[in-house]
Design a protein around this motif. Sequence first.
Motif, PDB file in Angstrom:
ATOM      1  N   SER A  21      -1.248  -5.130 -11.792  1.00 37.74           N
ATOM      2  CA  SER A  21      -0.392  -4.696 -12.900  1.00 37.74           C
ATOM      3  C   SER A  21      -1.191  -3.779 -13.806  1.00 37.74           C
ATOM      4  O   SER A  21      -2.379  -4.014 -14.053  1.00 37.74           O
TER       5      SER A  21
ATOM      6  N   PHE B 195      -1.241   6.789 -14.087  1.00 33.44           N
ATOM      7  CA  PHE B 195      -1.884   5.593 -13.568  1.00 33.44           C
ATOM      8  C   PHE B 195      -2.683   5.929 -12.316  1.00 33.44           C
ATOM      9  O   PHE B 195      -2.354   6.861 -11.575  1.00 33.44           O
TER      10      PHE B 195
ATOM     11  N   SER C 243      -3.630   2.365 -16.567  1.00 33.21           N
ATOM     12  CA  SER C 243      -2.531   3.279 -16.894  1.00 33.21           C
ATOM     13  C   SER C 243      -2.592   3.611 -18.373  1.00 33.21           C
ATOM     14  O   SER C 243      -3.185   2.874 -19.172  1.00 33.21           O
TER      15      SER C 243
ATOM     16  N   TYR D 209       3.856  10.425 -14.080  1.00 32.73           N
ATOM     17  CA  TYR D 209       5.284  10.111 -14.078  1.00 32.73           C
ATOM     18  C   TYR D 209       5.853  10.477 -15.443  1.00 32.73           C
ATOM     19  O   TYR D 209       5.538   9.835 -16.457  1.00 32.73           O
TER      20      TYR D 209
ATOM     21  N   ALA E 223      -1.242   0.769  -6.429  1.00 36.49           N
ATOM     22  CA  ALA E 223      -1.585   0.929  -7.845  1.00 36.49           C
ATOM     23  C   ALA E 223      -2.598  -0.140  -8.233  1.00 36.49           C
ATOM     24  O   ALA E 223      -2.828  -1.110  -7.495  1.00 36.49           O
TER      25      ALA E 223
ATOM     26  N   VAL F  32       3.243  -1.062 -14.723  1.00 37.49           N
ATOM     27  CA  VAL F  32       3.289  -0.598 -13.336  1.00 37.49           C
ATOM     28  C   VAL F  32       2.867  -1.768 -12.459  1.00 37.49           C
ATOM     29  O   VAL F  32       1.724  -2.231 -12.539  1.00 37.49           O
ATOM     30  N   LYS F  33       3.803  -2.250 -11.621  1.00 41.11           N
ATOM     31  CA  LYS F  33       3.519  -3.398 -10.758  1.00 41.11           C
ATOM     32  C   LYS F  33       3.334  -2.933  -9.321  1.00 41.11           C
ATOM     33  O   LYS F  33       4.038  -2.039  -8.844  1.00 41.11           O
ATOM     34  N   SER F  34       2.392  -3.566  -8.649  1.00 38.78           N
ATOM     35  CA  SER F  34       2.106  -3.220  -7.258  1.00 38.78           C
ATOM     36  C   SER F  34       1.956  -4.506  -6.461  1.00 38.78           C
ATOM     37  O   SER F  34       1.186  -5.389  -6.844  1.00 38.78           O
TER      38      SER F  34
ATOM     39  N   SER G 154       4.947   0.007 -21.064  1.00 34.51           N
ATOM     40  CA  SER G 154       5.104   0.286 -19.639  1.00 34.51           C
ATOM     41  C   SER G 154       4.262  -0.689 -18.828  1.00 34.51           C
ATOM     42  O   SER G 154       3.129  -1.001 -19.194  1.00 34.51           O
TER      43      SER G 154
ATOM     44  N   LEU H 193       5.806  -0.471  -5.217  1.00 32.03           N
ATOM     45  CA  LEU H 193       5.421  -0.068  -6.569  1.00 32.03           C
ATOM     46  C   LEU H 193       6.668   0.025  -7.434  1.00 32.03           C
ATOM     47  O   LEU H 193       7.697   0.555  -6.995  1.00 32.03           O
ATOM     48  N   SER H 194       6.588  -0.501  -8.644  1.00 33.80           N
ATOM     49  CA  SER H 194       7.716  -0.423  -9.574  1.00 33.80           C
ATOM     50  C   SER H 194       7.205  -0.146 -10.983  1.00 33.80           C
ATOM     51  O   SER H 194       6.119  -0.595 -11.362  1.00 33.80           O
ATOM     52  N   ILE H 195       7.993   0.610 -11.737  1.00 34.72           N
ATOM     53  CA  ILE H 195       7.662   0.966 -13.121  1.00 34.72           C
ATOM     54  C   ILE H 195       8.725   0.378 -14.033  1.00 34.72           C
ATOM     55  O   ILE H 195       9.928   0.633 -13.851  1.00 34.72           O
TER      56      ILE H 195
END
Length: 417
Positions: A186, A256, A247, A275, A243, A204-206, A202, A218-220
């Motif tokens: 994360s 990130f 970030s 992004y 990821a 960012v998960k991976s 924000s 990957l999700s934001i």
Amino acid sequence: MECDIVEDDASVLSILCDFVANLEGFEVLGVTLLIKVQLWRKKSHGDVPAVSMDLFLPDDLLERILSYLPIASIFRAGCVCKRWNEIVTSKRFLWNNSHALLHKPWYFMFTSSDEPIGYAYDPILRKWYGIDLPCIEKSNWFVASSSGLVCFMDNDSRSELYVCNPITKCCKGLDEPPGPKFPDYSALSVSVNRATQSYNVSIVKSKQVPENFVQWDLSIHLYDSETREWLTDLTEVLTGWRAGDESVICDGVLYFLIYSIGGGGPDNRHGLIMYNLRSRSPYGLLMRSFIPVPCSLTCGRLMNLNEKLVMVGGIGKHDRPGIIKGIGIWLLKGREWQEIARMPHKYFQGFGELDDVFASSGTGDLIYIQSYGAPTLLVFDFNQKQWKWSQKCPVIKRFPLQLFTGFCFEPRLEIAP
């Protein structure tokens, strides 16, 4: 500059009047004198009458003078008398104070690997202060900061989030973010709009695709303080990359770092993704924003310096890329990296045994670099291009494997979550 305490009423009144008549020169001498006069009043005894500042110093002028105090001194000034306390706690003072002087970012150093205890370093006065952080339970929580606000996220479930002002202790909990629970990696970041005092968070998960080594989900996820809602802004599958935990948001763009999964050479272990939070990216196009790092890195630390993306990285050896040989600082211009500085060897050696990874964060015009293995802190002035050790942190390493880390933040009084 120091001033002796004056023991004559007429002299006190005369000096203060002269000082008020020459406001342009009061930054150091005037504030010091005012504090000492008030302390002298409280300590005076016998038949010497105390001088009342209410007789000759109106509120607006006293407010302007007090606004030049360092942040740490403002709280002490509020204890001098009722009138001073009312001034330094008023909304007008808090707002005006944020524009009176440029507050250099502080660095909070965690001095325990278990409990979130530590000290905050003031680079202007070169002093360490003991500060109790609200909300946070362990020192290994994720931390991000922007314009006086600090965001914390727990390291276990990644579901507890708080935004706080570490100076005023004002704190607010956020709803649990969407997306996969217990992600493998994360990356947390926060951005404050100073004009509206709203903010965005924000994450960012991976997470590795089950039974697939090279593919990662990957999700934001974005939180808006004005709507008080989370939004999953993007989901995508990366092949050969994942990821991590780095970030930052700069000028409306989320940056990130991503990391190679087995493929690529030693110079292609890290990459940067951009992004745009305003225009967003269609599904499947995220990797088109890929920017390679400037050299083989052992680790990279991203930070926002006056809405410019800066990276501090450990430079790996050519034949052994996982072994650190130095530390560099780069500025992203467009899609190209410009090298700003490399840490001189004497400072690099000053850390003692430095691992291939280290802590580093910055904002404004200062960058802090710290080894995880010791409470040594190095400061780099981005504008002056100068390196300087901080004053020694007032903590003793209690056992060989004790870890230290930290984060920087702006000490501001007017901002609240």
